[in-house]
Structure formats: C-alpha cells, structure tokens
Design a protein around this motif. Structure first.
Motif, mmCIF file in Angstrom:
data_model
loop_
_atom_site.group_PDB
_atom_site.id
_atom_site.type_symbol
_atom_site.label_atom_id
_atom_site.label_comp_id
_atom_site.label_asym_id
_atom_site.label_seq_id
_atom_site.Cartn_x
_atom_site.Cartn_y
_atom_site.Cartn_z
ATOM 1 N N ALA A 21 4.307 -14.836 9.374
ATOM 2 C CA ALA A 21 4.881 -14.453 10.669
ATOM 3 C C ALA A 21 6.390 -14.641 10.607
ATOM 4 O O ALA A 21 6.914 -15.185 9.634
ATOM 5 C CB ALA A 21 4.297 -15.323 11.782
ATOM 6 N N LEU A 22 7.053 -14.211 11.658
ATOM 7 C CA LEU A 22 8.495 -14.467 11.768
ATOM 8 C C LEU A 22 8.692 -15.839 12.396
ATOM 9 O O LEU A 22 7.822 -16.324 13.139
ATOM 10 C CB LEU A 22 9.161 -13.386 12.613
ATOM 11 N N PRO A 23 9.811 -16.488 12.131
ATOM 12 C CA PRO A 23 10.074 -17.793 12.745
ATOM 13 C C PRO A 23 10.093 -17.687 14.272
ATOM 14 O O PRO A 23 10.465 -16.651 14.823
ATOM 15 C CB PRO A 23 11.451 -18.191 12.215
ATOM 16 N N PRO A 31 7.293 -19.061 8.567
ATOM 17 C CA PRO A 31 5.969 -19.651 8.443
ATOM 18 C C PRO A 31 5.159 -18.951 7.351
ATOM 19 O O PRO A 31 5.309 -17.750 7.142
ATOM 20 C CB PRO A 31 5.322 -19.426 9.810
ATOM 21 N N GLY A 32 4.347 -19.708 6.704
ATOM 22 C CA GLY A 32 3.493 -19.139 5.671
ATOM 23 C C GLY A 32 2.952 -20.209 4.752
ATOM 24 O O GLY A 32 3.184 -21.401 4.959
ATOM 25 N N THR A 33 2.265 -19.754 3.739
ATOM 26 C CA THR A 33 1.617 -20.641 2.787
ATOM 27 C C THR A 33 2.437 -20.733 1.506
ATOM 28 O O THR A 33 2.698 -19.705 0.871
ATOM 29 C CB THR A 33 0.215 -20.106 2.436
ATOM 30 N N PRO A 34 2.853 -21.941 1.116
ATOM 31 C CA PRO A 34 3.489 -22.085 -0.196
ATOM 32 C C PRO A 34 2.458 -21.749 -1.285
ATOM 33 O O PRO A 34 1.352 -22.288 -1.274
ATOM 34 C CB PRO A 34 3.893 -23.554 -0.254
ATOM 35 N N VAL A 35 2.810 -20.835 -2.163
ATOM 36 C CA VAL A 35 1.871 -20.404 -3.195
ATOM 37 C C VAL A 35 2.284 -20.838 -4.595
ATOM 38 O O VAL A 35 1.479 -20.767 -5.524
ATOM 39 C CB VAL A 35 1.646 -18.876 -3.162
ATOM 40 N N ALA A 36 3.524 -21.272 -4.747
ATOM 41 C CA ALA A 36 3.972 -21.710 -6.072
ATOM 42 C C ALA A 36 5.219 -22.570 -5.934
ATOM 43 O O ALA A 36 5.942 -22.478 -4.945
ATOM 44 C CB ALA A 36 4.283 -20.517 -6.967
ATOM 45 N N HIS A 37 5.432 -23.388 -6.957
ATOM 46 C CA HIS A 37 6.657 -24.170 -7.091
ATOM 47 C C HIS A 37 7.172 -23.926 -8.501
ATOM 48 O O HIS A 37 6.433 -24.118 -9.473
ATOM 49 C CB HIS A 37 6.388 -25.663 -6.847
ATOM 50 N N GLY A 66 7.441 -10.213 3.414
ATOM 51 C CA GLY A 66 6.173 -10.690 2.867
ATOM 52 C C GLY A 66 6.300 -11.977 2.078
ATOM 53 O O GLY A 66 5.345 -12.726 1.941
ATOM 54 N N TRP A 67 7.488 -12.221 1.547
ATOM 55 C CA TRP A 67 7.709 -13.358 0.653
ATOM 56 C C TRP A 67 9.037 -14.018 0.960
ATOM 57 O O TRP A 67 9.989 -13.359 1.357
ATOM 58 C CB TRP A 67 7.753 -12.889 -0.795
ATOM 59 N N SER A 68 9.103 -15.310 0.709
ATOM 60 C CA SER A 68 10.392 -15.996 0.740
ATOM 61 C C SER A 68 10.438 -17.008 -0.391
ATOM 62 O O SER A 68 9.402 -17.413 -0.931
ATOM 63 C CB SER A 68 10.654 -16.687 2.083
ATOM 64 N N ALA A 83 15.438 -17.451 1.340
ATOM 65 C CA ALA A 83 15.668 -16.011 1.301
ATOM 66 C C ALA A 83 14.329 -15.323 1.529
ATOM 67 O O ALA A 83 13.382 -15.540 0.783
ATOM 68 C CB ALA A 83 16.249 -15.595 -0.043
ATOM 69 N N ALA A 84 14.252 -14.519 2.593
ATOM 70 C CA ALA A 84 13.033 -13.784 2.932
ATOM 71 C C ALA A 84 13.243 -12.310 2.569
ATOM 72 O O ALA A 84 14.248 -11.709 2.944
ATOM 73 C CB ALA A 84 12.725 -13.941 4.412
ATOM 74 N N PHE A 85 12.258 -11.748 1.856
ATOM 75 C CA PHE A 85 12.366 -10.400 1.313
ATOM 76 C C PHE A 85 11.441 -9.432 2.037
ATOM 77 O O PHE A 85 10.233 -9.670 2.103
ATOM 78 C CB PHE A 85 11.978 -10.397 -0.169
#
Length: 127
Positions: A21-23, A31-37, A66-68, A83-85
């Motif tokens: 979603a947007l902030p 907002p979203g799910t961290p998928v990698a570090h 879709g991603w940041s 950075a949101a793309f």
C-alpha cells in the motif's frame, strides 16, 4: 539514477520490501513485507545497479510502486533512505534523512537492462 552519495557509502544492509500500500502519512515507510536482506557485495552491487538506471520521461499511472529498498548503516536503526519503484510510470520516489529534495522524485527506463535486472532480483527475493 542518482542516490545520496554519503548514504550509499555508509550503507551496509539493504532491505527489499514488497509494497502492499501507499504510506498513510508523508515520510512514513512504504508498508509491505520485507522479502530479502542484502549485505556486503550483494548490497553494493544492488546500489550500483540502481545508480546505473538510465533516466526516462514521466508516464502517468497514479504511482503504484511494487518494490522498495531501504538502506541502513551499521547502526541498523533508522533507514538512511528508502526508494520505492513504480515500473508502470517509470518513477522512483525516495525519502529519508539523507535524501535532498532534488533527489526525491526521479524517472527511469524500465525497459533498460539495469531495470530489468533489478526487477528480476526483486522477484527472485520473493521465491
């Protein structure tokens, strides 16, 4: 694409987020799910890839990223920048304490090899 140089030099960890979603307020993390570090070479390679994104013209879609990526220094406290793309409108929105207003909104060519490579890395992170 231009990233804040001091923040890039200080980055030791990148968190990849699948945005949901947007902030709800200006300056809040997407907002979203961290998928990698990504750390070490993986983080520096990702930053170099982002910096190599060629510019583009704005395409209007309403900005639906879709991603940041969130960059952290060794304190791992507050993100240096996020950075949101949005692939559809070719837009990157950056925010955070190290982002000057001149870098907050940029446009990139999503069909260029660096953009396709970055999107592929994002997608692989969710597997």
């Amino acid at each position: 694409m231009q990233l804040p140089a001091d923040a890039v030099a200080a980055t030791v960890l990148i968190e990849v987020v699948r945005i949901s979603a947007l902030p709800t307020r200006r300056g809040a993390p997407y907002p979203g799910t961290p998928v990698a570090h990504w750390a070490g070479t993986e983080a520096s390679t990702a930053l170099a890839l982002i910096e190599s994104l060629p510019g583009s013209e704005q395409h209007r879609c309403g900005f639906s990223p879709g991603w940041s990526v969130r960059a952290y220094d060794d304190s791992l406290d507050l993100a240096l920048f996020e950075a949101a793309f949005c692939i559809t409108c070719h837009e990157v929105r950056m925010q955070g304490p190290t982002v000057p207003p001149t870098l907050a909104t940029q446009f990139f060519d999503p069909d260029a090899l660096p953009a396709r490579t970055l999107l592929s890395r994002f997608r692989k992170a969710t597997l």
